[in-house]
Design a protein around this motif. Structure first.
Motif, PDB file in Angstrom:
ATOM      1  N   ASN A 133       0.820  -1.204   0.000  1.00 51.68           N
ATOM      2  CA  ASN A 133       0.000   0.000   0.000  1.00 51.68           C
ATOM      3  C   ASN A 133       0.862   1.266   0.000  1.00 51.68           C
ATOM      4  O   ASN A 133       0.705   2.149  -0.847  1.00 51.68           O
ATOM      5  N   TYR A 152      -5.076  -7.357  -0.072  1.00 48.81           N
ATOM      6  CA  TYR A 152      -4.988  -5.996  -0.591  1.00 48.81           C
ATOM      7  C   TYR A 152      -6.329  -5.274  -0.684  1.00 48.81           C
ATOM      8  O   TYR A 152      -6.425  -4.208  -1.280  1.00 48.81           O
ATOM      9  N   ASN A 176      -6.510   3.696   0.300  1.00 47.93           N
ATOM     10  CA  ASN A 176      -5.601   2.833   1.060  1.00 47.93           C
ATOM     11  C   ASN A 176      -5.889   1.357   0.845  1.00 47.93           C
ATOM     12  O   ASN A 176      -5.397   0.521   1.606  1.00 47.93           O
TER      13      ASN A 176
END
Length: 250
Positions: A133, A152, A176
């Motif tokens: 990230n 993710y 994010n």
């Protein structure tokens, strides 16, 4: 490079300081004295010493003592952010404070100690999420990203893994979650920076996070960002696998 006599000893240094970004003390272990610096995130709710305890650092001993890499094991505040009892909006805001700690405190510390121009970031499990990230969001800062056994999209419920925001979604969460923001990257300058990164994703074929990794890989392919996706046998979501992965990918 270190001498052959010095190479027999892996230097280990403990660091602690009060973080103004987090308003608390944060700890770190540094292994080695030179080489490409690697900021290494711990797994979910783990701490800066766990990578050493799980012998993952020892698996990198040869690279560390030869001066190929220097490893900075940072601490986690996952129990104050993603895994806290705070409202979802506060969870992501706490995570952003942690990110500022890495960008504004840890990285300057690394740069002060190590004059190498390159900078790598790595992690296992939730640490892999942190690495990927922050790396994809800051391609001007990092040169190499290694995510091992990671997820993710923390908003997507999976067997045994909940949506960490309880259905809540906002702009901060969007930016994010790599599987949300990566497919929509279109800025030419950013794409050029991303295409210069050395990106490695490693995941077990029986890992619940395999679809997440395939989705991120597909998204990177779609925007023309070179990377490697390595799929290991079994679940491969344990320290004994990560010890082998770091030998290959870091």
């Amino acid at each position: 490079m270190v001498s052959s006599q010095e190479a027999a000893i892996m230097e280990r240094e403990y660091q602690k300081w009060f973080s103004p970004n987090l308003n608390r003390y944060m700890e770190m272990l540094v292994f080695g004295r030179e080489g490409v610096p690697v900021i290494f995130f711990p797994t979910r709710a783990a701490h800066f010493y766990d990578l050493e305890n799980w012998r993952i650092i020892d698996a990198m001993r040869e690279k560390i003592t030869s001066g190929e890499v220097q490893v900075f094991c940072v601490d986690s505040i996952d129990e104050e952010s993603f895994y806290s009892n705070k409202p979802p909006r506060e969870r992501i805001l706490r995570h952003l404070q942690y990110e500022r700690y890495i960008l504004n405190e840890v990285i300057p510390f690394v740069k002060q100690r190590n004059k190498e121009k390159q900078l790598a970031v790595a992690g296992c499990s939730l640490g892999g999420y942190h690495a990927v990230n922050i790396g994809l969001k800051n391609p001007k800062i990092f040169n190499k990203i290694v995510g091992m056994s990671a997820r993710y999209d923390l908003t997507k419920p999976l067997p045994f893994f909940a949506d960490l925001f309880d259905g809540y979604f906002d702009e901060n969460i969007y930016f994010n979650m790599p599987n949300h923001f990566v497919p929509r990257i279109s800025d030419k300058k950013l794409l050029k920076q991303l295409r210069n990164l050395d990106i490695t994703l490693a995941i077990g074929q029986d890992d619940s996070f395999l679809p997440d990794n395939k989705r991120l890989s597909d998204s990177l392919n779609a925007i023309g960002v070179p990377h490697n996706l390595f799929i290991w046998e079994e679940e491969a979501h344990r320290p004994r696998y990560w010890r082998e992965m770091v030998k290959l990918y870091l």
